[in-house]
Design a protein around this motif. Structure first.
Motif, PDB file in Angstrom:
ATOM      1  N   ALA A 172     -14.984  14.624  -3.875  1.00  0.00           N
ATOM      2  CA  ALA A 172     -15.037  15.147  -2.814  1.00  0.00           C
ATOM      3  C   ALA A 172     -14.797  14.391  -1.944  1.00  0.00           C
ATOM      4  O   ALA A 172     -14.023  15.284  -0.881  1.00  0.00           O
ATOM      5  CB  ALA A 172     -16.857  15.276  -2.641  1.00  0.00           C
ATOM      6  N   LEU A 173     -14.359  12.744  -1.557  1.00  0.00           N
ATOM      7  CA  LEU A 173     -14.312  12.897  -0.337  1.00  0.00           C
ATOM      8  C   LEU A 173     -12.399  12.607  -0.979  1.00  0.00           C
ATOM      9  O   LEU A 173     -11.336  13.059   0.229  1.00  0.00           O
ATOM     10  CB  LEU A 173     -14.298  10.901  -0.791  1.00  0.00           C
ATOM     11  CG  LEU A 173     -15.561  10.694  -0.573  1.00  0.00           C
ATOM     12  CD1 LEU A 173     -15.691   9.267  -0.858  1.00  0.00           C
ATOM     13  CD2 LEU A 173     -15.962  10.631   1.174  1.00  0.00           C
ATOM     14  N   ASN A 174     -11.776  13.367  -2.163  1.00  0.00           N
ATOM     15  CA  ASN A 174     -10.307  12.798  -1.743  1.00  0.00           C
ATOM     16  C   ASN A 174     -10.247  14.274  -1.571  1.00  0.00           C
ATOM     17  O   ASN A 174      -8.599  14.063  -0.854  1.00  0.00           O
ATOM     18  CB  ASN A 174     -10.370  12.757  -3.044  1.00  0.00           C
ATOM     19  CG  ASN A 174      -8.926  12.230  -3.701  1.00  0.00           C
ATOM     20  OD1 ASN A 174      -8.121  11.235  -3.063  1.00  0.00           O
ATOM     21  ND2 ASN A 174      -7.935  13.250  -4.511  1.00  0.00           N
ATOM     22  N   ASP A 175     -11.091  15.416  -1.475  1.00  0.00           N
ATOM     23  CA  ASP A 175     -10.276  16.304  -0.842  1.00  0.00           C
ATOM     24  C   ASP A 175     -10.842  16.645   0.253  1.00  0.00           C
ATOM     25  O   ASP A 175     -10.294  17.752   1.118  1.00  0.00           O
ATOM     26  CB  ASP A 175     -11.336  17.558  -1.926  1.00  0.00           C
ATOM     27  CG  ASP A 175     -10.973  17.695  -3.578  1.00  0.00           C
ATOM     28  OD1 ASP A 175     -10.043  17.178  -3.552  1.00  0.00           O
ATOM     29  OD2 ASP A 175     -11.657  18.304  -4.267  1.00  0.00           O
ATOM     30  N   MET A 199       1.206  -1.189   0.536  1.00  0.00           N
ATOM     31  CA  MET A 199       0.123  -0.151   0.212  1.00  0.00           C
ATOM     32  C   MET A 199       0.573   1.144   0.317  1.00  0.00           C
ATOM     33  O   MET A 199       1.917   1.831   0.722  1.00  0.00           O
ATOM     34  CB  MET A 199      -0.737   0.088   1.142  1.00  0.00           C
ATOM     35  CG  MET A 199      -2.071   0.540   0.642  1.00  0.00           C
ATOM     36  SD  MET A 199      -2.980   1.008   2.257  1.00  0.00           S
ATOM     37  CE  MET A 199      -3.368  -0.907   2.516  1.00  0.00           C
ATOM     38  N   SER A 200       0.458   2.778  -0.832  1.00  0.00           N
ATOM     39  CA  SER A 200       1.325   3.559  -0.618  1.00  0.00           C
ATOM     40  C   SER A 200       1.237   3.878   0.478  1.00  0.00           C
ATOM     41  O   SER A 200       0.697   3.883   1.408  1.00  0.00           O
ATOM     42  CB  SER A 200       0.724   4.664  -1.732  1.00  0.00           C
ATOM     43  OG  SER A 200      -1.015   4.678  -1.986  1.00  0.00           O
ATOM     44  N   GLU A 201       1.463   5.683   0.662  1.00  0.00           N
ATOM     45  CA  GLU A 201       1.596   6.808   1.825  1.00  0.00           C
ATOM     46  C   GLU A 201       0.144   7.132   2.038  1.00  0.00           C
ATOM     47  O   GLU A 201       0.180   7.803   2.245  1.00  0.00           O
ATOM     48  CB  GLU A 201       2.995   7.376   1.589  1.00  0.00           C
ATOM     49  CG  GLU A 201       4.449   6.823   1.349  1.00  0.00           C
ATOM     50  CD  GLU A 201       4.285   6.850   3.459  1.00  0.00           C
ATOM     51  OE1 GLU A 201       4.331   7.481   3.912  1.00  0.00           O
ATOM     52  OE2 GLU A 201       4.502   5.744   3.585  1.00  0.00           O
ATOM     53  N   GLU A 202      -1.209   6.291   1.393  1.00  0.00           N
ATOM     54  CA  GLU A 202      -2.222   6.637   1.639  1.00  0.00           C
ATOM     55  C   GLU A 202      -2.519   7.103   3.135  1.00  0.00           C
ATOM     56  O   GLU A 202      -1.915   6.462   4.372  1.00  0.00           O
ATOM     57  CB  GLU A 202      -3.507   5.626   1.300  1.00  0.00           C
ATOM     58  CG  GLU A 202      -3.590   5.722  -0.175  1.00  0.00           C
ATOM     59  CD  GLU A 202      -3.579   3.828  -0.338  1.00  0.00           C
ATOM     60  OE1 GLU A 202      -4.071   3.559   0.796  1.00  0.00           O
ATOM     61  OE2 GLU A 202      -4.074   3.915  -1.878  1.00  0.00           O
ATOM     62  N   ASP A 242      -6.969   8.792  -4.086  1.00  0.00           N
ATOM     63  CA  ASP A 242      -5.625   8.670  -4.131  1.00  0.00           C
ATOM     64  C   ASP A 242      -5.099   9.237  -2.988  1.00  0.00           C
ATOM     65  O   ASP A 242      -3.999   8.778  -2.760  1.00  0.00           O
ATOM     66  CB  ASP A 242      -5.195   9.757  -5.034  1.00  0.00           C
ATOM     67  CG  ASP A 242      -5.646   9.451  -7.033  1.00  0.00           C
ATOM     68  OD1 ASP A 242      -6.007   8.192  -6.573  1.00  0.00           O
ATOM     69  OD2 ASP A 242      -5.794  10.411  -7.835  1.00  0.00           O
ATOM     70  N   GLU A 243      -5.989  10.075  -2.139  1.00  0.00           N
ATOM     71  CA  GLU A 243      -5.501  10.700  -1.181  1.00  0.00           C
ATOM     72  C   GLU A 243      -5.714   9.236   0.587  1.00  0.00           C
ATOM     73  O   GLU A 243      -4.372   9.512   1.530  1.00  0.00           O
ATOM     74  CB  GLU A 243      -6.133  12.060  -0.273  1.00  0.00           C
ATOM     75  CG  GLU A 243      -5.908  13.355  -1.272  1.00  0.00           C
ATOM     76  CD  GLU A 243      -4.258  14.205  -1.082  1.00  0.00           C
ATOM     77  OE1 GLU A 243      -4.010  13.516  -0.080  1.00  0.00           O
ATOM     78  OE2 GLU A 243      -3.749  13.828  -1.973  1.00  0.00           O
TER      79      GLU A 243
END
Ligand SMILES: Nc1nc2c(ncn2[C@@H]2O[C@H](COP(=O)(O)OP(=O)(O)OP(=O)(O)O)[C@@H](O)[C@H]2O)c(=O)[nH]1
Length: 421
Positions: free
Chosen positions: A209-212, A1-4, A82-83
């Protein structure tokens, strides 16, 4: 998993407005639905001659699996943008959802409110928004759902937005911290893709919107607080209390104390997702073993914290409560059950110190004789058994509670101060 980064997300809203459908859709669109669930669904749908994918099915199926005790780990209710990596903090429609939301069993960083365009604001919409506010959720994304049922008409969308905005103002929620999106959880409009059916809408889709959302600040700097859910005996290891770290860090080698049982010892091992780990932080569900502590020394409802700064135990505490629904009036001497973190303790409301104007927060009446539904008040509470609880200004995660009576949540509250014995 990335740095989420991680977020706990609550999906709230009135019954049948589409919470389960939306969660199923989100999991599906982000590729988070286990393959076997999709396959099984296809088979059943074919047998019944039904077309299309019923997203609520995904959630129902997962809930059912869990009830049957089939291994279903929490990952099945997670999805990523992404975030962030999002965890849906409770199964929507869960009977104890409101209670869980208050007691922190499903403490959320942010929330998505689902409100059906054809039905508008309903009692549970109010209740959930009110709770989200009381419990300190800062940002709300509002999905005006079932747009397909109102022919994607902008006018119907605007009506629903106005109704919800009015509600937000009533509970002192700044509408600037709310983002409205016209969606259809069923058809998928504006969930993962911008919909052609709503040319009049140019805002973000739901996943954007969730990502932001702003990043929550994890309470890793605070003292350790780990409410105990269960205590097991596991052969080869010994006594293993399990629970979720609410604040702070749990490290092997730490000296920890369990309150109110008042025992302490050194952490030998910590296990998470069936693997041994050296440390665990906020949000981690762990089982751990503490040197010299037996199964009967500790119990569900205890809170584990550092031995040199143990969790508070209240002889009495002062709290601000809001009465959501009570059939009659509440007077001093009333003794319902308080649900705080994993503890359930009968507590007497010893005195009603003042009534508060919920819209201004100012004192409306000193020492009223009674309070009733809709009232906010400061009360002094005496637990009938030792209870570990913290002022919410110091440890927010351990400072809120639900008051239950006759199978219903009748009030929610925050601890203002704790008087220890
Ligand atoms: N037409 C249409 N129907 C929808 C939409 N979203 C949900 N539904 C339907 O509305 C009904 C209720 O949806 P659920 O997802 O079960 O609602 P819920 O809010 O989770 O309800 P509870 O879990 O009972 O609180 C189901 O029959 C769904 O198929 C939508 O966007 N459009």
């Amino acid at each position: 998993m990335s740095e989420e980064r991680h977020q706990n997300l609550a999906i709230i809203g009135h019954v049948d407005h589409g919470k389960s459908t939306l969660v199923g859709r989100l999991l599906y669109e982000t590729g988070s639905v286990p393959e076997h669930v999709i396959e099984q669904h296809k088979e059943e749908a074919e047998e019944k001659g039904k077309g299309g994918f019923e997203f609520a099915y995904v959630m129902d199926n997962l809930a059912e699996e869990r009830e049957r005790g089939v291994t279903i780990d929490i990952a099945h209710q997670e999805f990523s943008t992404d975030e962030y990596e999002f965890t849906i903090v409770d199964c929507p429609g869960h009977r104890d959802f409101v209670k869980n939301m208050i007691t922190g069993a499903s403490q959320a960083d942010n929330a998505v409110l689902v409100c059906a365009a054809d039905d508008g604001v309903q009692p549970q919409t109010r209740e959930h928004v009110f709770l989200a506010r009381t419990l300190g959720i800062d940002e709300l994304i509002i999905g005006i759902n079932k747009m397909d049922l109102v022919d994607y008409e902008e006018g119907r969308y605007r009506e629903a937005v106005d109704e919800v905005t009015e509600l937000l103002k009533q509970v002192q929620f700044n509408p600037d911290d709310a983002k409205f999106i016209p969606i259809s959880a069923f058809e998928g409009d504006n969930v993962a893709d911008d919909s052609d059916n709503t040319p009049w809408y140019d805002g973000p889709n739901l996943l954007e919107a969730l990502n932001d959302l702003p990043a929550p600040s994890p309470p890793t700097d605070a003292d350790l607080r780990l409410p105990i859910q269960d205590v097991y005996t596991i052969s080869g290891i010994g006594t293993v209390p399990v629970g979720r770290v609410e604040t702070g860090m749990l490290n092997t080698g730490d000296n920890v104390s369990f309150q109110p049982s008042d025992v302490s010892g050194e952490v030998k091992t910590i296990e998470m997702h069936h693997e041994e780990v050296p440390e665990a932080g906020p949000g981690d569900n762990v089982g751990f073993n503490v040197r010299g502590i037996g199964k009967d020394d500790i119990r569900r409802g205890d809170v584990c914290g550092p031995a040199d700064d143990p969790p508070s135990v209240a002889e009495t505490f002062q709290a601000q409560i809001v009465v959501m629904q009570h059939p009659s009036v509440i007077t001093a001497g009333y003794t319902p059950v308080f649900h705080a973190h994993t503890a359930q303790v009968a507590c007497t409301i010893e005195s009603i110190d003042k009534k508060i104007d919920p819209s201004t927060g100012e004192t409306a009446e000193e020492e009223p004789d009674f309070i009733q539904s809709g009232d906010a008040a400061v009360v002094t509470v005496r637990p009938q058994k030792p209870l570990s609880i913290e002022p919410s200004s110091e440890i927010e995660e351990l400072g809120s509670f639900a008051i239950r009576d006759m199978g219903q949540t009748i009030a929610a509250g925050k601890v203002l101060s704790v008087q220890e014995p």
